[in-house]
Design a protein around this motif. Structure first.
Motif, mmCIF file in Angstrom:
data_model
loop_
_atom_site.group_PDB
_atom_site.id
_atom_site.type_symbol
_atom_site.label_atom_id
_atom_site.label_comp_id
_atom_site.label_asym_id
_atom_site.label_seq_id
_atom_site.Cartn_x
_atom_site.Cartn_y
_atom_site.Cartn_z
ATOM 1 N N GLU A 1 14.219 4.039 1.458
ATOM 2 C CA GLU A 1 13.918 3.960 3.157
ATOM 3 C C GLU A 1 13.933 3.601 4.420
ATOM 4 O OE1 GLU A 1 12.933 8.324 4.060
ATOM 5 O OE2 GLU A 1 12.106 8.198 2.099
ATOM 6 N N ARG A 2 14.695 3.662 5.030
ATOM 7 C CA ARG A 2 14.650 2.247 6.830
ATOM 8 C C ARG A 2 14.481 3.423 7.047
ATOM 9 N NH1 ARG A 2 15.460 -2.797 5.628
ATOM 10 N NH2 ARG A 2 16.179 -3.648 3.543
ATOM 11 N N ILE A 3 13.425 2.948 8.488
ATOM 12 C CA ILE A 3 13.046 4.286 9.124
ATOM 13 C C ILE A 3 12.595 3.250 10.901
ATOM 14 C CG2 ILE A 3 11.463 5.672 9.970
ATOM 15 C CD1 ILE A 3 10.643 5.715 7.187
ATOM 16 N N ALA A 4 13.650 3.305 11.697
ATOM 17 C CA ALA A 4 13.446 2.414 13.168
ATOM 18 C C ALA A 4 11.620 2.719 13.089
ATOM 19 C CB ALA A 4 14.305 3.543 14.077
ATOM 20 N N ARG A 5 11.136 1.807 14.265
ATOM 21 C CA ARG A 5 9.956 2.172 14.707
ATOM 22 C C ARG A 5 10.105 3.234 15.539
ATOM 23 N NH1 ARG A 5 4.635 -0.219 13.092
ATOM 24 N NH2 ARG A 5 5.418 -1.877 11.572
ATOM 25 N N ALA A 6 10.814 3.350 16.607
ATOM 26 C CA ALA A 6 10.882 4.601 17.580
ATOM 27 C C ALA A 6 10.747 5.153 17.240
ATOM 28 C CB ALA A 6 12.612 3.486 18.198
ATOM 29 N N ASP A 7 11.714 6.218 15.706
ATOM 30 C CA ASP A 7 11.375 7.414 15.737
ATOM 31 C C ASP A 7 10.021 8.135 14.897
ATOM 32 O OD1 ASP A 7 14.737 7.821 15.927
ATOM 33 O OD2 ASP A 7 14.874 7.385 14.473
ATOM 34 N N ILE A 8 9.228 7.046 14.359
ATOM 35 C CA ILE A 8 8.136 7.108 13.365
ATOM 36 C C ILE A 8 7.014 8.135 14.661
ATOM 37 C CG2 ILE A 8 6.114 6.096 13.249
ATOM 38 C CD1 ILE A 8 7.385 3.852 11.830
ATOM 39 N N ILE A 9 6.755 9.102 14.280
ATOM 40 C CA ILE A 9 5.503 10.572 14.471
ATOM 41 C C ILE A 9 4.052 9.983 14.349
ATOM 42 C CG2 ILE A 9 4.669 12.446 15.385
ATOM 43 C CD1 ILE A 9 7.834 13.456 14.368
ATOM 44 N N ALA A 10 3.820 9.603 13.349
ATOM 45 C CA ALA A 10 2.639 9.184 12.910
ATOM 46 C C ALA A 10 2.818 8.619 11.620
ATOM 47 C CB ALA A 10 2.137 10.414 12.692
ATOM 48 N N ALA A 11 1.425 7.751 10.998
ATOM 49 C CA ALA A 11 1.955 7.483 9.748
ATOM 50 C C ALA A 11 0.440 7.190 8.924
ATOM 51 C CB ALA A 11 2.612 5.723 9.621
ATOM 52 N N LYS A 12 0.090 6.784 7.606
ATOM 53 C CA LYS A 12 -1.162 6.445 7.687
ATOM 54 C C LYS A 12 -0.941 6.414 5.949
ATOM 55 C CE LYS A 12 -3.028 11.294 5.751
ATOM 56 N NZ LYS A 12 -3.945 11.999 6.476
ATOM 57 N N GLU A 13 -2.525 5.337 5.280
ATOM 58 C CA GLU A 13 -2.451 4.985 4.094
ATOM 59 C C GLU A 13 -2.746 6.536 3.311
ATOM 60 O OE1 GLU A 13 -4.682 1.467 1.504
ATOM 61 O OE2 GLU A 13 -4.628 1.456 3.467
ATOM 62 N N HIS B 1 1.321 -1.337 -0.165
ATOM 63 C CA HIS B 1 -0.219 0.257 -0.380
ATOM 64 C C HIS B 1 0.474 1.168 -0.357
ATOM 65 C CE1 HIS B 1 -3.080 -3.103 1.710
ATOM 66 N NE2 HIS B 1 -3.866 -2.334 0.744
ATOM 67 N N ARG B 2 0.111 2.178 -0.494
ATOM 68 C CA ARG B 2 1.274 3.223 -0.252
ATOM 69 C C ARG B 2 1.147 3.651 1.012
ATOM 70 N NH1 ARG B 2 -0.335 9.422 -2.947
ATOM 71 N NH2 ARG B 2 1.244 9.360 -3.729
ATOM 72 N N VAL B 3 1.531 4.343 1.663
ATOM 73 C CA VAL B 3 1.790 5.060 2.909
ATOM 74 C C VAL B 3 2.307 6.443 3.266
ATOM 75 C CG1 VAL B 3 1.247 3.163 4.193
ATOM 76 C CG2 VAL B 3 3.288 3.953 3.386
ATOM 77 N N VAL B 4 2.079 7.730 3.998
ATOM 78 C CA VAL B 4 2.967 8.299 4.418
ATOM 79 C C VAL B 4 3.205 8.768 6.136
ATOM 80 C CG1 VAL B 4 1.268 10.356 4.723
ATOM 81 C CG2 VAL B 4 3.867 11.380 4.680
ATOM 82 N N VAL B 5 5.159 8.819 6.395
ATOM 83 C CA VAL B 5 5.624 7.851 7.418
ATOM 84 C C VAL B 5 6.139 9.416 7.461
ATOM 85 C CG1 VAL B 5 7.071 6.196 9.049
ATOM 86 C CG2 VAL B 5 5.391 5.833 6.880
ATOM 87 N N ARG B 6 6.279 9.964 8.386
ATOM 88 C CA ARG B 6 6.666 11.518 9.036
ATOM 89 C C ARG B 6 7.363 10.696 10.926
ATOM 90 N NH1 ARG B 6 3.811 16.793 10.157
ATOM 91 N NH2 ARG B 6 4.187 15.848 7.353
ATOM 92 N N TYR B 7 8.253 11.234 10.763
ATOM 93 C CA TYR B 7 9.564 10.886 11.540
ATOM 94 C C TYR B 7 10.653 11.421 11.628
ATOM 95 C CZ TYR B 7 12.345 9.689 7.047
ATOM 96 O OH TYR B 7 13.261 9.704 6.280
ATOM 97 N N LEU B 8 11.451 11.096 12.604
ATOM 98 C CA LEU B 8 12.372 11.803 13.194
ATOM 99 C C LEU B 8 13.472 12.274 12.859
ATOM 100 C CD1 LEU B 8 11.270 12.792 16.715
ATOM 101 C CD2 LEU B 8 11.216 14.444 15.687
ATOM 102 N N LEU B 9 14.152 12.499 12.469
ATOM 103 C CA LEU B 9 15.438 12.741 12.110
ATOM 104 C C LEU B 9 16.202 12.712 13.109
ATOM 105 C CD1 LEU B 9 15.651 15.194 9.006
ATOM 106 C CD2 LEU B 9 15.340 12.218 8.717
ATOM 107 N N PRO B 10 17.969 11.909 12.482
ATOM 108 C CA PRO B 10 18.741 12.808 14.478
ATOM 109 C C PRO B 10 19.164 13.981 14.741
ATOM 110 C CG PRO B 10 20.059 10.948 12.235
ATOM 111 C CD PRO B 10 18.042 11.975 12.141
ATOM 112 N N SER B 11 18.449 15.431 14.217
ATOM 113 C CA SER B 11 18.531 16.166 14.820
ATOM 114 C C SER B 11 17.424 17.232 15.071
ATOM 115 C CB SER B 11 18.847 16.992 13.403
ATOM 116 O OG SER B 11 17.567 16.714 12.483
ATOM 117 N N GLY B 12 16.593 16.221 15.628
ATOM 118 C CA GLY B 12 14.955 16.007 15.780
ATOM 119 C C GLY B 12 14.184 16.830 15.166
#
Length: 70
Positions: free
Chosen positions: A46-58, A9-20
């Protein structure tokens, strides 16, 4: 914990970078497990750590390209 759809599925994932700062990954969800989410978008895979994810949705598929007027 963020709930994601099944891979494919197509998603958008908002996540934090190391800079915050927060950024988004938009594309096809390739895989998701307890630790990592993998999204294939315009910036590549892009490989994103679950701990860095703020929000995600289809999200719906991208709109069809507009015809060029010559």
């Amino acid at each position: 914990m963020v709930t994601l759809p099944e891979p494919g599925h197509r998603v958008v994932v908002r996540y934090l970078l190391p800079s915050g700062q927060a950024t988004d990954a938009l594309g096809e969800l390739l895989e998701a497990d307890a630790e990592t989410v993998v999204v294939d978008g315009k910036r590549g895979v892009e490989r994103i750590a679950r701990a860095d994810i703020i929000a995600a949705k289809e999200v719906p598929p991208p709109p069809a390209p507009r015809p060029r007027i010559v």
